[in-house]
Structure formats: C-alpha cells, structure tokens
Write an enzyme that holds these catalytic residues in place. Structure first.
Site, mmCIF file in Angstrom:
data_model
loop_
_atom_site.group_PDB
_atom_site.id
_atom_site.type_symbol
_atom_site.label_atom_id
_atom_site.label_comp_id
_atom_site.label_asym_id
_atom_site.label_seq_id
_atom_site.Cartn_x
_atom_site.Cartn_y
_atom_site.Cartn_z
ATOM 1 N N SER A 164 -13.706 6.571 0.365
ATOM 2 C CA SER A 164 -15.105 6.468 -0.044
ATOM 3 C C SER A 164 -15.464 7.395 -1.200
ATOM 4 O O SER A 164 -16.484 7.189 -1.862
ATOM 5 C CB SER A 164 -16.028 6.760 1.149
ATOM 6 O OG SER A 164 -15.839 5.804 2.176
ATOM 7 N N LYS A 207 -13.052 8.159 -3.571
ATOM 8 C CA LYS A 207 -12.014 7.932 -4.578
ATOM 9 C C LYS A 207 -12.692 7.380 -5.828
ATOM 10 O O LYS A 207 -12.684 6.173 -6.089
ATOM 11 C CB LYS A 207 -10.967 6.967 -4.037
ATOM 12 C CG LYS A 207 -9.692 6.899 -4.871
ATOM 13 C CD LYS A 207 -8.705 5.910 -4.283
ATOM 14 C CE LYS A 207 -7.414 5.895 -5.078
ATOM 15 N NZ LYS A 207 -6.483 4.857 -4.593
ATOM 16 N N VAL A 256 -4.525 8.805 -1.628
ATOM 17 C CA VAL A 256 -5.801 8.949 -2.331
ATOM 18 C C VAL A 256 -5.777 10.211 -3.189
ATOM 19 O O VAL A 256 -6.149 10.192 -4.372
ATOM 20 C CB VAL A 256 -6.983 8.991 -1.337
ATOM 21 C CG1 VAL A 256 -8.280 9.359 -2.064
ATOM 22 C CG2 VAL A 256 -7.139 7.644 -0.635
ATOM 23 N N THR A 298 -3.137 11.921 -4.356
ATOM 24 C CA THR A 298 -2.186 11.848 -5.470
ATOM 25 C C THR A 298 -2.674 10.901 -6.558
ATOM 26 O O THR A 298 -2.422 11.135 -7.743
ATOM 27 C CB THR A 298 -0.785 11.442 -4.987
ATOM 28 O OG1 THR A 298 -0.844 10.193 -4.284
ATOM 29 C CG2 THR A 298 -0.196 12.504 -4.070
ATOM 30 N N THR A 335 1.596 11.890 3.689
ATOM 31 C CA THR A 335 1.458 10.738 4.571
ATOM 32 C C THR A 335 2.628 9.798 4.318
ATOM 33 O O THR A 335 3.237 9.804 3.243
ATOM 34 C CB THR A 335 0.151 9.975 4.314
ATOM 35 O OG1 THR A 335 0.154 9.465 2.967
ATOM 36 C CG2 THR A 335 -1.059 10.870 4.515
ATOM 37 N N LYS A 337 1.459 4.165 -11.280
ATOM 38 C CA LYS A 337 0.024 3.917 -11.389
ATOM 39 C C LYS A 337 -0.825 5.028 -10.773
ATOM 40 O O LYS A 337 -0.449 5.634 -9.782
ATOM 41 C CB LYS A 337 -0.332 2.586 -10.721
ATOM 42 C CG LYS A 337 0.195 1.376 -11.457
ATOM 43 C CD LYS A 337 -0.469 0.091 -11.034
ATOM 44 C CE LYS A 337 -0.164 -0.295 -9.622
ATOM 45 N NZ LYS A 337 -0.669 -1.645 -9.297
ATOM 46 N N THR A 368 2.633 16.189 11.809
ATOM 47 C CA THR A 368 1.224 16.449 12.134
ATOM 48 C C THR A 368 0.345 15.225 11.836
ATOM 49 O O THR A 368 -0.880 15.313 11.929
ATOM 50 C CB THR A 368 0.705 17.651 11.320
ATOM 51 O OG1 THR A 368 0.921 17.428 9.922
ATOM 52 C CG2 THR A 368 1.425 18.924 11.728
ATOM 53 N N GLU A 384 3.182 -0.662 4.905
ATOM 54 C CA GLU A 384 3.730 -0.825 3.562
ATOM 55 C C GLU A 384 5.253 -0.960 3.604
ATOM 56 O O GLU A 384 5.846 -1.644 2.765
ATOM 57 C CB GLU A 384 3.327 0.362 2.682
ATOM 58 C CG GLU A 384 1.868 0.362 2.247
ATOM 59 C CD GLU A 384 1.571 -0.651 1.140
ATOM 60 O OE1 GLU A 384 2.478 -1.438 0.774
ATOM 61 O OE2 GLU A 384 0.428 -0.660 0.646
ATOM 62 N N HIS A 416 -5.828 1.589 4.240
ATOM 63 C CA HIS A 416 -5.207 0.708 3.242
ATOM 64 C C HIS A 416 -4.102 -0.154 3.855
ATOM 65 O O HIS A 416 -4.073 -1.370 3.674
ATOM 66 C CB HIS A 416 -4.639 1.545 2.094
ATOM 67 C CG HIS A 416 -3.873 0.738 1.098
ATOM 68 N ND1 HIS A 416 -4.490 -0.135 0.221
ATOM 69 C CD2 HIS A 416 -2.539 0.649 0.842
ATOM 70 C CE1 HIS A 416 -3.577 -0.717 -0.539
ATOM 71 N NE2 HIS A 416 -2.393 -0.267 -0.176
#
Length: 417
Positions: free
Chosen positions: A105, A107, A138, A140, A162, A174, A204, A216, A304
């Site tokens: 939210s 980003k 988000v 990175t 993550t 990108k 964690t 993904e 995502h």
C-alpha cells in the site's frame, strides 16, 4: 549458473548520415551498448560477524571497507536490526541504517523519495558505496528505483529476507512502484550488483509468507521444471513446516536447497537472454496476466504470490478447456495449491474484472495477449485468442473443479497465516 552479459560494451564510430556533412540538414546516429553482469549468490550465514561477504560485495578491494547506507524493512529491523548493526561494526564499515515501512500500500514514489532523501543526507558516493537493501520484494523494488534515479544510477545490493524476494523479486533487473491502482506502473531496469540469498532469514518468516514465495516457485515448476513440480508435490507442506531450513530438516535441507537452486536457475535462464524485455513473449509471465489487477483490487487482503496463484489456477483451467492440459495434470496443479494453502479464487474475481485484467495485459504486451498456458506439467505455449466467452466459462468452472478435489480452504488466502 553463470549469467553472461546480454550485450558487450562497445560503440561504433560516430558517423554523419547523408551524402555530405556540409549539407544544411545534418544527422548523427549514435549507437552503443552496455554490458550487464550481476551475481545471484546463495550465501548462508550472511550476518555472521566473521563473514565478509556482505561487507565487501560490489566494492573493489582498494575501496574497502568504506561506508554503507543500509535500508532495512521495518519488520526485518525489529527481528534482525541488532545483528545487522553489530555485523557492520565488526566489519569496520562506517554505516547508517535507514528503516522503511515497506508494504504494497505504500509502494509509491513518496516512499522512493524518502529513500532518496536518506541517500542524499548520507552523502552516497556515486560509484563506490552501494546502498544495501535488506527486506522483501517491496523493499528491494523501492531501493532499486531510488538508486536508479539518484544521480541517474547508483549501485546497490539486494539482501532479500522473504522467499519471494530470493527466487523472484530480488533476482531480475526490474524495479517498480505502484501508480494509482496500477501494479508496478512506474519503474526502471536497474539490476543490483549482487543479490545475496541467505535461507537463515526464512526461519523467522510466517507460514503465509513462505507459501507466498512458494507460489512463485510453483509458477516456474508448472511451465518449465517438472522435477521442481515433483518436489513441491511431494514435500511442499514439509518445506513450509521446516521453513526451508537445514537444521531440524528431515533430509538435512537437501530438498529445500534444490528447490531454491532450481527456482533461481529456471528464472534466470528465462530472464538473462531477454533482460530488457524486448521480446514480450515471456514464460515468466505465467501467473502474471490477471494477477496485477486482482492483487490491486483485493488490497490488502492478498499477497503478491497469492494473487499469482489465483491467476495460475485460472490459466490452468483455460488450458484444460483448450485441451492443452489433461484433467489429471490440472488436478495435480490444484492439489499442490491446496496442499500449500494457496488461494485459487477471491471474491473480486468477477467476470468483468477478469476481462478488464486481460485488456490491461494486452496494453502492457503491445497489443497482444501473449498468454502463457501450461501444456502438461513442465512446458507451456502462448495464445493470443482468448475470448470473453472463454474467460466467463473458465471462471464459472473453477469453483466446481476445486470443490471436486474435496478442498474446503482453497478459496482462503489466510489459512495457516
């Protein structure tokens, strides 16, 4: 895997165009190319005080130890902030930590400007002090865009914390932020000098965010790597329970390590020859044709990878109804999604929204659908003629297909959160 530069750094002599340089209308054609080379490294123990990898990455030997601005996601800072600070102190690196609340939210360019302000206040060297981004995809993405804009290009390092960042968001070229209701509408191509993946950070991570990353990985498994699919089919739930760690794993972390390596390799194998996306027919777009609109419409309910999974389930049904994907393979895909407690549908997925999502993808892909659909498991093809009727029929069929598997939770994005 060695990622070779997409092009060799070279330029051709500058030549005037036309028969005579003395003519009133003069034109010069400039032609050059830029070599691109970066590393993705599986690097355990990244914050071990005696491990110099993070402190020296992306910096020439004669410029070490130097200074670093370390941009850290707020949640990561709460968990690992003390270790991060202690690490750079022990490595004799003059550093400053800048903490950012990084979630979908926020980003936006506003957050990018906050990072740019921190870079400016720190006095970043344009070439020799890479900014270090420690956080999820988000974070990175935000740091990547900020560094691409600051002085028109400043180096940075990515330390994804993550799973989705380690295998997807943190390993390509990108960067991007959302604009209005559009996912990643503003962005650049600005790969980091290196991405350093340490599975220790996953210890964690919540089960939901692990599953988010596995979505993904499942993307690449379905359209490119049947062996990877078999790993998820057989061990997916255990990988979540063990948080993909080596210590305490039933197999000493062998499967987790192979899943990571295969996912990264297959992704880079697709990205490397088409890093700047000159060819819009991209296998890695599987799961990303409908999900951008679905994800933004469902914010903040869907992560995502969860939106991507909904897209994959829908695309698999489209493929099945076209005769590209057999019933058994369709059921295998849906069962893996269910075993990983990933959603296959969300209330925002109305026929009108899915049609709008495809129309937005067509604009994004230069007027063509270029929709990747699985052909069996481990292969895919591209189609350009999906009709509105097909969309509506597939969407109506999806809940019944899922229900036929006896799943009670495939429509929930939050099971086991």
């Amino acid at each position: 895997m060695t990622v070779q530069p997409e092009s060799t750094s070279m330029s051709t002599p500058l030549r005037p165009r036309g028969p005579d340089i003395r003519t009133p209308h003069r034109t010069w054609q400039v032609s050059t190319s830029k070599a691109v080379s970066y590393e993705v490294v599986l690097s355990p123990g990244l914050l071990d005080r005696s491990n110099p990898t993070l402190a020296t990455a992306g910096v020439a030997r004669e410029q070490r130890p130097g200074r670093r601005l370390v941009v850290v996601d707020a949640n990561v800072h709460a968990l690992h902030g003390a270790r991060i600070g202690d690490y750079f102190t022990q490595q004799a690196v003059d550093h400053e930590v800048f903490v950012v609340d990084a979630y979908e939210s926020v980003k936006s360019m506003e957050t990018v400007f906050e990072i740019v302000s921190a870079m400016d206040a720190f006095g970043i060297s344009r070439r020799h002090e890479p900014v270090i981004a420690v956080g999820g995809g988000v974070l990175t993405d935000l740091v990547g865009l900020a560094t691409s804009l600051y002085r028109r290009s400043t180096p940075y390092l990515r330390v994804p914390t993550t799973l989705i960042g380690m295998v997807d968001a943190g390993i390509g070229a990108k960067t991007g932020v959302n604009f209005r209701q559009h996912k990643n509408r503003l962005g650049t191509y600005h790969p980091s000098a290196a991405t350093l993946d340490d599975r220790d950070f996953l210890d964690t991570l919540s089960p939901r965010h692990l599953r988010n990353g596995l979505a993904e990985i499942l993307k690449m498994a379905v359209v490119k790597d049947a062996v990877l699919f078999g790993h998820l089919e057989t061990h997916g739930s255990r990988l979540v329970e063990e948080r993909m760690q080596t210590a305490g794993s039933a197999d000493g972390g062998t499967v987790a390590e192979d899943v990571m390596a295969r996912a990264i390799h297959s992704m880079l194998e697709e990205l490397q020859p088409n890093l700047w996306e000159h060819d819009l027919q991209r296998l890695v777009d599987f799961g990303h044709s409908f999900s951008p609109v679905v994800e933004m419409a469902a914010l903040p309910e869907l992560l995502h990878g969860e939106a991507v999974c909904i897209d994959m389930a829908f695309s698999a049904v489209l493929a099945h109804r076209r005769g590209l994907l057999g019933r058994r393979d369709l059921e295998r895909i849906l069962r893996v999604m269910d075993a990983l407690a990933l959603p296959t549908w969300h209330p925002v997925c109305t026929p009108d929204l899915m049609a709008r999502a495809l129309a937005d993808t067509v604009r994004h892909r230069d007027g063509r659908q270029l929709l990747p659909l699985p052909v069996g498991i481990g292969q895919a093809c591209f189609v350009n003629d999906i009709s509105r009727t097909e969309l509506d029929t597939a969407l109506a069929a999806l809940p019944d297909l899922v229900a036929g598997l006896g799943s009670l939770a495939a429509t929930s994005a939050h099971r086991g959160a």
